[in-house]
Design an enzyme around this catalytic site. Structure first.
Site, PDB file in Angstrom:
ATOM      1  N   TRP A  28      30.863 -13.311  27.021  1.00  0.00           N
ATOM      2  CA  TRP A  28      30.096 -13.299  28.091  1.00  0.00           C
ATOM      3  C   TRP A  28      30.929 -12.276  29.109  1.00  0.00           C
ATOM      4  O   TRP A  28      32.150 -12.394  29.301  1.00  0.00           O
ATOM      5  CB  TRP A  28      29.997 -14.482  28.697  1.00  0.00           C
ATOM      6  CG  TRP A  28      29.204 -14.382  30.288  1.00  0.00           C
ATOM      7  CD1 TRP A  28      27.827 -13.922  30.313  1.00  0.00           C
ATOM      8  CD2 TRP A  28      30.019 -14.302  31.315  1.00  0.00           C
ATOM      9  NE1 TRP A  28      27.720 -14.008  31.845  1.00  0.00           N
ATOM     10  CE2 TRP A  28      28.911 -14.287  32.734  1.00  0.00           C
ATOM     11  CE3 TRP A  28      31.415 -14.337  31.837  1.00  0.00           C
ATOM     12  CZ2 TRP A  28      29.195 -14.068  33.640  1.00  0.00           C
ATOM     13  CZ3 TRP A  28      31.438 -14.223  33.155  1.00  0.00           C
ATOM     14  CH2 TRP A  28      30.372 -14.104  34.024  1.00  0.00           C
ATOM     15  N   ASP A  35      15.129 -13.049  41.659  1.00  0.00           N
ATOM     16  CA  ASP A  35      16.009 -13.565  40.792  1.00  0.00           C
ATOM     17  C   ASP A  35      16.095 -15.272  40.714  1.00  0.00           C
ATOM     18  O   ASP A  35      14.930 -15.686  41.496  1.00  0.00           O
ATOM     19  CB  ASP A  35      17.383 -12.855  40.572  1.00  0.00           C
ATOM     20  CG  ASP A  35      17.756 -13.045  39.502  1.00  0.00           C
ATOM     21  OD1 ASP A  35      18.420 -14.220  38.796  1.00  0.00           O
ATOM     22  OD2 ASP A  35      17.987 -12.199  38.616  1.00  0.00           O
ATOM     23  N   ASP A  36      16.781 -15.796  40.352  1.00  0.00           N
ATOM     24  CA  ASP A  36      16.838 -17.410  40.169  1.00  0.00           C
ATOM     25  C   ASP A  36      16.843 -18.044  41.394  1.00  0.00           C
ATOM     26  O   ASP A  36      17.142 -17.580  42.571  1.00  0.00           O
ATOM     27  CB  ASP A  36      18.204 -17.648  39.425  1.00  0.00           C
ATOM     28  CG  ASP A  36      18.217 -19.052  39.068  1.00  0.00           C
ATOM     29  OD1 ASP A  36      17.229 -19.893  39.404  1.00  0.00           O
ATOM     30  OD2 ASP A  36      19.280 -19.293  38.294  1.00  0.00           O
ATOM     31  N   LYS A  83      11.629 -10.800  34.552  1.00  0.00           N
ATOM     32  CA  LYS A  83      12.992 -10.976  33.853  1.00  0.00           C
ATOM     33  C   LYS A  83      13.235 -12.230  32.932  1.00  0.00           C
ATOM     34  O   LYS A  83      13.258 -13.277  33.755  1.00  0.00           O
ATOM     35  CB  LYS A  83      14.043 -10.730  34.565  1.00  0.00           C
ATOM     36  CG  LYS A  83      15.528 -11.042  34.363  1.00  0.00           C
ATOM     37  CD  LYS A  83      16.594 -10.708  35.570  1.00  0.00           C
ATOM     38  CE  LYS A  83      18.103 -10.810  35.152  1.00  0.00           C
ATOM     39  NZ  LYS A  83      18.906 -11.001  36.175  1.00  0.00           N
ATOM     40  N   TRP A  84      13.160 -12.149  31.968  1.00  0.00           N
ATOM     41  CA  TRP A  84      13.193 -13.605  31.247  1.00  0.00           C
ATOM     42  C   TRP A  84      14.530 -13.726  30.632  1.00  0.00           C
ATOM     43  O   TRP A  84      15.068 -13.220  29.661  1.00  0.00           O
ATOM     44  CB  TRP A  84      12.169 -13.354  29.792  1.00  0.00           C
ATOM     45  CG  TRP A  84      11.946 -14.507  28.936  1.00  0.00           C
ATOM     46  CD1 TRP A  84      12.948 -15.175  28.180  1.00  0.00           C
ATOM     47  CD2 TRP A  84      10.648 -14.898  28.459  1.00  0.00           C
ATOM     48  NE1 TRP A  84      12.354 -15.994  27.357  1.00  0.00           N
ATOM     49  CE2 TRP A  84      11.094 -16.132  27.735  1.00  0.00           C
ATOM     50  CE3 TRP A  84       9.582 -14.697  28.845  1.00  0.00           C
ATOM     51  CZ2 TRP A  84      10.222 -16.783  26.944  1.00  0.00           C
ATOM     52  CZ3 TRP A  84       8.481 -15.604  28.185  1.00  0.00           C
ATOM     53  CH2 TRP A  84       8.668 -16.515  27.367  1.00  0.00           C
ATOM     54  N   ASP A  85      15.128 -14.982  31.097  1.00  0.00           N
ATOM     55  CA  ASP A  85      16.656 -15.011  31.116  1.00  0.00           C
ATOM     56  C   ASP A  85      16.744 -16.393  29.980  1.00  0.00           C
ATOM     57  O   ASP A  85      15.677 -17.074  29.839  1.00  0.00           O
ATOM     58  CB  ASP A  85      17.015 -15.653  32.453  1.00  0.00           C
ATOM     59  CG  ASP A  85      18.779 -15.486  32.652  1.00  0.00           C
ATOM     60  OD1 ASP A  85      19.367 -15.113  31.676  1.00  0.00           O
ATOM     61  OD2 ASP A  85      19.293 -15.344  33.689  1.00  0.00           O
ATOM     62  N   MET A  86      18.020 -16.339  29.651  1.00  0.00           N
ATOM     63  CA  MET A  86      18.267 -17.564  28.821  1.00  0.00           C
ATOM     64  C   MET A  86      19.729 -17.755  28.942  1.00  0.00           C
ATOM     65  O   MET A  86      20.621 -17.008  28.456  1.00  0.00           O
ATOM     66  CB  MET A  86      17.967 -16.962  27.284  1.00  0.00           C
ATOM     67  CG  MET A  86      17.767 -18.135  26.429  1.00  0.00           C
ATOM     68  SD  MET A  86      19.459 -18.883  25.862  1.00  0.00           S
ATOM     69  CE  MET A  86      20.360 -17.550  24.830  1.00  0.00           C
ATOM     70  N   CYS A 100      16.880 -11.121  28.860  1.00  0.00           N
ATOM     71  CA  CYS A 100      18.182 -11.337  29.476  1.00  0.00           C
ATOM     72  C   CYS A 100      18.707 -12.537  28.999  1.00  0.00           C
ATOM     73  O   CYS A 100      17.953 -13.269  28.592  1.00  0.00           O
ATOM     74  CB  CYS A 100      18.199 -11.221  30.850  1.00  0.00           C
ATOM     75  SG  CYS A 100      19.496 -12.146  31.720  1.00  0.00           S
ATOM     76  N   ARG A 110      25.989 -24.920  31.671  1.00  0.00           N
ATOM     77  CA  ARG A 110      25.271 -24.601  33.315  1.00  0.00           C
ATOM     78  C   ARG A 110      24.386 -25.793  33.509  1.00  0.00           C
ATOM     79  O   ARG A 110      23.534 -25.558  34.222  1.00  0.00           O
ATOM     80  CB  ARG A 110      24.700 -23.232  32.695  1.00  0.00           C
ATOM     81  CG  ARG A 110      24.670 -22.497  34.270  1.00  0.00           C
ATOM     82  CD  ARG A 110      23.743 -21.275  34.462  1.00  0.00           C
ATOM     83  NE  ARG A 110      24.200 -20.320  35.347  1.00  0.00           N
ATOM     84  CZ  ARG A 110      22.986 -19.881  36.118  1.00  0.00           C
ATOM     85  NH1 ARG A 110      21.721 -19.726  35.473  1.00  0.00           N
ATOM     86  NH2 ARG A 110      23.288 -19.040  37.070  1.00  0.00           N
ATOM     87  N   ASP A 117      26.213  -9.533  32.417  1.00  0.00           N
ATOM     88  CA  ASP A 117      26.344  -9.566  33.656  1.00  0.00           C
ATOM     89  C   ASP A 117      27.452  -9.074  34.295  1.00  0.00           C
ATOM     90  O   ASP A 117      27.508  -9.185  35.501  1.00  0.00           O
ATOM     91  CB  ASP A 117      26.590 -11.327  33.559  1.00  0.00           C
ATOM     92  CG  ASP A 117      25.214 -12.208  33.808  1.00  0.00           C
ATOM     93  OD1 ASP A 117      24.156 -11.428  33.975  1.00  0.00           O
ATOM     94  OD2 ASP A 117      25.309 -13.449  33.796  1.00  0.00           O
TER      95      ASP A 117
HETATM   96  C1  DGJ Z   1      22.096 -14.951  33.942  1.00  0.00           C
HETATM   97  C2  DGJ Z   1      21.933 -13.579  34.354  1.00  0.00           C
HETATM   98  O1  DGJ Z   1      22.148 -12.691  33.538  1.00  0.00           O
HETATM   99  C3  DGJ Z   1      21.973 -13.057  35.793  1.00  0.00           C
HETATM  100  O2  DGJ Z   1      21.309 -11.666  36.043  1.00  0.00           O
HETATM  101  C4  DGJ Z   1      21.146 -13.986  36.734  1.00  0.00           C
HETATM  102  O3  DGJ Z   1      19.609 -13.820  36.535  1.00  0.00           O
HETATM  103  C5  DGJ Z   1      21.591 -15.367  36.679  1.00  0.00           C
HETATM  104  N1  DGJ Z   1      21.544 -15.743  35.081  1.00  0.00           N
HETATM  105  C6  DGJ Z   1      20.474 -16.323  37.313  1.00  0.00           C
HETATM  106  O4  DGJ Z   1      20.763 -17.736  37.186  1.00  0.00           O
END
Ligand code: DGJ
Length: 721
Positions: free
Chosen positions: A192, A359-360, A469-472, A519, A436, A541
């Site tokens: 990471w 964002d989040d 932005k589709w995060d995981m 993402c 997390r 990140d």
């Molecule tokens: C991980 C992403 O890579 C960040 O850019 C951000 O969106 C955070 N998650 C939010 O929890």
């Protein structure tokens, strides 16, 4: 591009413009590999196959024979490409050629992402049919060659032709047997916040491999390897690339056998995988894209860049210039309200930025990362006018509105989890490890996929959303699913990927006007599978400009700059604490899809002026930057500097980027020899009256203007005159 079959020698020749891939059916009906490399006028396959017989006599061991899809159980003791277990418990099989088909175009893969063609004339496909007569198992190997790329797309499809169940234990996408082991293996490895560092190792006897068991392609290993001749560099020498179009657990390995051969195999990781085939059922492996370059690593990257940007990415944004965005994550984290966001948006507009991304932290009661994933309902405490109200205000300011989501996850502290505790990946009776503070939703289940498709679709309809932005943000542990019977538990991770791909397909095709960016805690799923559904990805990140040199340089081995998100962030940098000038932060971001990720209301006047100028310069250069050919010049993995170029197809205009990490006292000036430009053209350095001959820049090079201090960069723009 054509594919030829010669009946008398039972030879298949697959040609692209400069490349040839040859295989033949031997006297025992096995599909053998003969050659892969530069085109040869008339390759004598008979002589190749005889050479094995001459060396090893009548009792030819399969261990010496290069094969296309080797089995387990015979005289080849190297790793097989596949293994199955039949109803009688036996695991031995032997595939023999039964026929083939050659046709124009390229088929789609059932439920899986893949490269594609837009017209049938762009490619030809060969299907080779193999059959194990004892177990009644058929395997179809598919090979597509492209008109415009030095690449072959391969996959395998299994079918149970028997009346009993067959269990697949291993089903790799492809196998390539090289006659010798005189190679270096290249992989893109890391962790990471430091993804896709270039790692090279010499081959040694035995297996050398990379893999993921994390339920995602991973930050640690990208689903890519290359084999390069030992003398190969960025510009010269043979390089063979292998890139898997898949986002889950994978294995890529090179086995050096006792006869100094190198066997490359790649596909879904057989570790903790099996798949039960009922009679007449089929199983499709993911696609592997294999490239050949006689022009070193840059040659390989050019093929991947062009193929992936034009024939993997889809949708209207594939060919459209991507917007300059500002994202509030590093500006506010979870601590924001509408007023704060609007202030940032107003500043962004002043600076020429085009898209605001929330964002989040906008949903449920998510003030930290310990709750609310799964509850995709706006938090009215922070956003009293809802998403719709906020989007309208952002639009009124003159920006488009984008939204962060993480649809694959659930927080134990969420209404969704309280109503459906069985909807996450888990094994009954065992601890559900949090990472997390969250769990992974079980996308191998149809009901979970249906629910999430509807929830996210409703959400995207609820406001004027132009970007997602589709995060995981976590990997899978305790992999298992309530919906699968015991004998299918090891299908969970792959079924998850199939479910996820379906959900993403439905959502992205229902919202063709939304630009999707994938993402995974940054670059944890920066792979061709995701890029098929979403044409760009958040690269890492880590937003520090110096760390990004390595990350973006390594990423560029396979992925074009138009697929990489790259943001200017605040100093001291949040990941490493480094203080770098705004110029180098801007120049790194201006090497890909530029964005901003800092509190624009808190920057100095000097930074504000510079950002405004860089944004306006980026807009002028954007088409060239996003869609030009990217060449690596100096590797940040090898020293104190890095350089790259972006040039248009016609060689009329290019950008030269140079980055110096630390100042070195009393040193001589830096000179760089450029690449990829025309020897016959003259180029003006924009903003000056200096004219350089293309040949001069190629052979003699150019001196980089010296800027004093650490972390200095230059961006030079040349146009042909
Ligand atoms: C991980 C992403 O890579 C960040 O850019 C951000 O969106 C955070 N998650 C939010 O929890």
């Amino acid at each position: 591009m054509p594919i030829f079959f010669d009946e008398s020698s039972k030879t298949f020749n697959l040609f692209s413009k400069e490349m040839q891939y040859t295989m033949y059916v031997d006297q025992n009906g096995r599909l053998c590999h003969a050659y892969w490399g530069k085109k040869i006028r008339a390759l004598n396959v008979q002589r190749i196959s005889n050479s094995y017989k001459m060396s090893y006599g009548p009792n030819l061991s399969l261990e010496i024979l290069p094969q296309e899809y080797p089995a387990y159980g015979g005289t080849d003791f190297r790793s097989p490409a596949y293994q199955v277990q039949f109803g009688d418990g036996s695991t031995v099989s032997d595939l023999k050629y039964t026929g083939h088909k050659i046709y124009k175009g390229k088929p789609k893969l059932d439920g899986l992402p893949s490269t594609y063609v837009e017209s049938e004339d762009e490619s030809q496909t060969l299907e080779v049919y193999l059959y194990d007569a004892v177990g009644k198992l058929s395997v179809t190997l598919t090979y597509t060659v492209f008109e415009n790329f030095q690449a072959i797309a391969r996959s395998a499809k299994f079918k149970n032709e028997s009346s009993k169940k067959i269990k697949i234990l291993r089903a790799l996408s492809a196998n390539v047997d090289f006659e010798d082991d005189d190679f270096v293996m290249i992989q893109l490895s890391g962790a990471w916040a430091r993804e896709r560092n270039i790692v090279k190792r010499h081959l040694v006897p035995g297996i050398q491999s990379i893999e993921s068991r994390r339920g995602a392609s991973s930050h640690q290993q990208n689903p890519f390897i290359a084999l390069a001749r030992k003398h190969a560099d960025e510009w010269e020498g043979e390089v063979y690339g292998f890139s898997l179009v898949y986002s889950g657990n994978f294995l890529a390995q090179v086995e050096v056998g006792q006869y100094e051969t190198a066997r490359v195999s790649m596909g879904i990781n057989p570790f903790d995988f099996s798949w039960l085939l009922e009679p007449l059922e089929t199983f499709q492996t993911p696609e592997i894209v294999m490239t050949y370059s006689s022009e070193g690593f840059n040659g390989m990257s050019q093929t991947y860049h062009k193929l992936y940007a034009s024939r993997l990415a889809r949708g209207k944004y594939r060919d459209l210039e991507r917007p300059i965005l500002v994202n509030n994550w590093e500006a506010t984290y979870f601590n924001f309200n509408e007023e704060k966001l609007l202030k940032i948006a107003k500043e962004a507009k002043e600076l020429g930025i085009e898209l605001f991304v929330l964002d989040d932290g906008w949903f449920g009661k998510r003030d930290a990362d310990n709750s609310s994933l799964g509850d995709w309902v706006v938090d009215r405490r922070k956003l009293p006018n809802g998403l719709d109200g906020l989007a309208k205000k952002i639009n009124e300011i003159g920006l488009k509105f984008g939204l962060w989501i993480e649809p694959e996850m659930v927080s134990p502290d969420s209404d969704l989890y309280r109503s459906h505790p069985d909807w996450c990946i888990h094994v009954n009776g065992r601890e559900r490890n949090l990472s997390r503070n969250q769990l992974v939703l079980d996308f191998s289940r149809q009901d979970v996929c249906d629910y999430m498709t509807k929830t996210i679709s409703d959400l995207l309809k609820s406001a004027n959303i132009s970007y997602v932005k589709w995060d995981m943000n976590r990997n899978m542990t305790e992999i298992g699913s309530d919906k699968l019977p015991p004998e299918r538990q090891r299908e969970t991770a792959h079924r998850y990927m199939l479910g996820l791909y379906k959900v993403m397909d439905e959502i992205t095709s229902s919202f063709p006007d939304i630009l999707f960016e994938s993402c995974a805690g940054g670059g944890g799923r920066f792979d061709p599978g995701m890029l098929y559904y979403m044409p760009q990805a958040w690269t890492s990140d880590d937003t520090d400009a110096i760390e990004r040199l390595k990350i973006q340089y390594g990423t560029s081995y396979v992925y074009p700059q138009v697929m990489m998100g790259s943001h200017v962030s605040a100093v001291p940098n949040h990941q490493v604490g480094r203080i770098t000038p705004i110029d180098i932060r801007a120049h790194v971001a201006m090497s890909a899809n530029m964005g901003f990720e800092l509190d624009l209301t808190k920057i100095s006047d000097e930074e504000r002026e510079k950002i405004k100028a860089y944004v306006s310069e980026y807009k002028k250069l954007r088409k060239l930057i996003q869609f030009g050919n990217f060449y690596r010049l100096i590797s940040p993995f090898e020293g104190n500097e890095s350089a790259w170029m972006i040039i248009d197809e016609e060689q009329d205009e290019f950008l030269l980027y140079h980055f110096k990490i630390f100042e070195r006292p009393n040193s001589k000036g830096i000179r760089i020899k450029l690449k990829g430009i025309s020897t016959n053209k003259n180029y003006r350095l924009e903003g000056t009256n200096e004219i350089y001959g293309g040949d001069e820049l190629l052979y003699e090079g150019i001196t980089i203007p010296h800027a004093f201090g650490d972390f200095q960069s230059v961006l030079m723009h040349f146009k042909s005159v």
